[in-house]
Write a protein that holds these residues in place. Structure first.
Motif, short mmCIF file in Angstrom:
data_model
loop_
_atom_site.label_atom_id
_atom_site.label_comp_id
_atom_site.label_asym_id
_atom_site.label_seq_id
_atom_site.Cartn_x
_atom_site.Cartn_y
_atom_site.Cartn_z
N ASP A 73 52.93 -29.01 29.31
CA ASP A 73 52.82 -28.83 30.52
C ASP A 73 51.24 -28.68 31.04
O ASP A 73 50.84 -28.80 32.08
CB ASP A 73 53.36 -27.39 30.90
CG ASP A 73 54.84 -27.60 30.74
OD1 ASP A 73 55.59 -28.77 30.77
OD2 ASP A 73 55.55 -26.60 30.61
N PRO A 77 49.75 -36.01 33.11
CA PRO A 77 50.72 -37.01 32.88
C PRO A 77 50.47 -38.43 32.81
O PRO A 77 49.15 -38.64 33.32
CB PRO A 77 51.56 -36.72 34.07
CG PRO A 77 51.30 -35.49 34.93
CD PRO A 77 50.00 -35.30 34.46
N ARG A 107 54.12 -35.95 27.40
CA ARG A 107 53.88 -35.83 29.07
C ARG A 107 53.87 -37.39 29.43
O ARG A 107 52.72 -37.73 30.19
CB ARG A 107 52.62 -34.97 29.29
CG ARG A 107 52.56 -34.64 30.69
CD ARG A 107 53.67 -33.31 30.77
NE ARG A 107 53.45 -32.60 32.01
CZ ARG A 107 54.10 -33.00 33.25
NH1 ARG A 107 54.93 -33.82 33.37
NH2 ARG A 107 53.95 -32.24 34.19
N LEU A 109 55.80 -39.87 32.36
CA LEU A 109 56.72 -40.30 33.38
C LEU A 109 56.86 -41.68 33.75
O LEU A 109 56.10 -42.61 33.63
CB LEU A 109 56.15 -39.53 34.67
CG LEU A 109 56.00 -38.10 34.65
CD1 LEU A 109 55.20 -37.78 35.99
CD2 LEU A 109 57.18 -37.29 34.61
N TYR A 159 55.45 -34.47 39.77
CA TYR A 159 54.16 -33.71 39.44
C TYR A 159 53.73 -33.15 40.91
O TYR A 159 52.37 -33.53 41.38
CB TYR A 159 53.30 -34.74 38.69
CG TYR A 159 52.04 -34.25 38.20
CD1 TYR A 159 52.08 -33.13 37.29
CD2 TYR A 159 50.84 -34.51 38.43
CE1 TYR A 159 51.21 -32.48 36.67
CE2 TYR A 159 49.67 -33.94 37.92
CZ TYR A 159 49.91 -32.87 37.01
OH TYR A 159 48.74 -32.20 36.33
N ILE A 168 45.53 -37.97 37.12
CA ILE A 168 46.80 -38.55 36.38
C ILE A 168 46.19 -39.80 35.83
O ILE A 168 45.48 -40.43 36.29
CB ILE A 168 48.11 -38.77 37.24
CG1 ILE A 168 48.71 -37.64 37.73
CG2 ILE A 168 48.80 -39.94 36.65
CD1 ILE A 168 49.78 -37.83 38.69
#
Length: 466
Positions: A73, A77, A107, A109, A159, A168
């Motif tokens: 976390d 990402p 992490r 996406l 996010y 990011i």
């Protein structure tokens, strides 16, 4: 009496299966991909999941990376953005477009964006996928291209904390790389209503895999007019694509749209909303995305890419890296495919066609100084010259990299690029086709994101090649 008919459901399933494979193969070489899809699905259905075993072995090894103790976390990402005819997580029965590369980092996406929608529309979708809320394509743009201003609703962003303090990393394949560049420019221009604090610094790094920065001559082979880069030839593969997509969207069968979606829902082309006459109007080319030009192919012509690039910047605080793929070589002054047995037959034909394509002599060149020989090296979908870095209409700062070790001290605001021997789908769909190179590339990408790519002043300045 022998029944000569089959059920409507069977017909629909047959039509959709054929359409998806043909269209997907049309731009990403169906014969090669079809085999990869079959193999991947076979393994998914009939082989046990070995992820747990691998992790256990890695955990018990003596060289386990320190990153295993990192709280996922807390990591920025890494967002993997697919290209044309691509798909995100959850589509095509859970098949991975990036061939499982997302499992290499804690992490990651993988958004599902329109597979044929314009780069502008996909950039808008990507923003709301991350931040949450209802996709807003913008009032002016929506009116100009004849579709709804609002689209899909993301009740929870993937996010939502995304801002300058929580930037990011983006990795884009093919057209996905250009989508990220457009998104970054939108952030810099504060183009999202209700988000007045956006800036280019929301993007920490952009990594391109066979990125479509400067267009491709493949679009002209497939049916775009080289005169303007906007319209289609009346008889072409693109026309077949257009007809299939329009019928697919008009049928609007929910479970099929969940399985695979071209992304044109905001054009309201379902039978419930436009009826039979609306479909006929679209088929005749009087309405819909193909009539307005708000779809992906015009953005992938050389002219269309130049129109996009004229508004896009390379920003001083963002790190840029691109892998340009090539499947050609020069023999006695002629550019030809670099291999016969190493390239799938369908791919071999496309590489050969692109290497031999010549701009029509009776048509104005797409830009001053255009030369056919500059565009002959290719990977079967994109020209290698297009993938290195943004260069049209203005060349951006760049530096060629031979070995990854050459970029231990990256400098922001410069496009570092490396030319890789491979085809356009080498690093997607099925990693077995790429072999060890697949893992080496993705390991380098994630390592840069996690260890090397941070906003800091480099200790050693790099020479810039303009």
């Amino acid at each position: 009496m022998i029944r000569w008919w089959i059920s409507a459901l069977q017909l629909t399933e047959l039509f959709v299966s054929t359409l998806v494979h043909l269209l997907y193969g049309f731009y990403i070489f169906s014969s090669a991909v079809a085999g990869d899809l079959s193999q991947a699905l076979n393994e998914l259905v009939f082989k046990p999941n070995t992820n747990a075993v691998v992790k256990e072995e890695e955990a018990g090894g003596t060289s386990a990376p320190a990153a295993t103790t990192t709280n996922a976390d807390d990591l920025p990402p890494i967002v993997l953005v697919h290209g044309i005819f691509g798909f995100g997580k959850g589509r095509l029965g859970g098949l991975s477009y990036f061939a499982g590369a997302e499992k290499k980092d804690e992490r990651v996406l993988v958004p599902d964006l329109g597979s044929l929608t314009s780069i502008y529309d996909r950039a808008r979708e990507l923003f709301y996928y991350l931040k949450g809320g209802q996709v807003d394509y913008g009032e002016e743009h929506s009116k100009a291209y004849g579709h709804s201003q609002f689209g899909r609703v993301y009740e929870q962003g993937h996010y939502p904390e995304w801002d300058e303090d929580h930037p990011i990393h983006f990795v884009g394949h093919s057209a996905g790389a250009q989508v990220v560049r457009v998104l970054q420019q939108m952030l810099a221009d504060k183009a999202f209503k209700g988000y007045e604090n956006t800036s280019e610094d929301w993007v920490l790094s952009i990594t391109s895999l066979s990125g479509a920065f400067n267009g491709t001559t493949r679009t002209y082979l497939d049916g775009m007019h080289p005169e303007d880069g906007r319209t289609m030839k009346p008889i072409s593969l693109l026309q077949f694509c257009r007809l299939g997509v329009l019928i697919y969207d008009w049928l609007d069968i929910p479970w099929l749209k969940d399985y695979y979606n071209f992304g044109f829902d905001h054009f309201n082309m379902s039978w419930k909303k436009m009826g039979v006459w609306g479909l006929i109007d679209c088929l005749l080319g009087n309405a819909g995305p193909f009539a307005s030009g708000d779809w992906i192919l015009p953005d992938l012509t050389i002219q269309g890419s130049m129109r996009l690039n004229s508004h896009l910047q390379t920003f001083p605080n963002t790190y840029y890296f691109s892998y340009a793929t090539k499947r050609t070589r020069t023999i006695m002054g002629y550019t030809v495919p670099s291999s016969i047995f190493g390239i799938h037959p369908m791919l071999f034909i496309r590489v050969l066609q692109m290497s031999q394509w010549r701009h029509p002599p009776d048509v104005p060149a797409p830009y001053k100084g255009y030369r056919d020989e500059d565009w002959q090296d290719n990977d079967g979908a994109l020209n290698t010259i297009s993938m290195t870095h943004p260069r049209l209409p203005i060349e951006h700062p760049c530096k060629m990299v031979v070995n990854d070790s050459d970029c231990r001290h990256l400098q922001p605001g410069i496009w570092y690029y490396k030319i890789v021997e491979g085809d356009h789908i080498l690093f997607i769909v099925n990693r077995e086709r790429a072999g060890v190179q697949f893992d080496l590339i993705y390991d380098s990408i994630f390592e840069r994101c996690r260890k090397h790519v941070f906003r800091r002043v480099p200790t050693v300045p790099n020479e810039i090649q303009q």
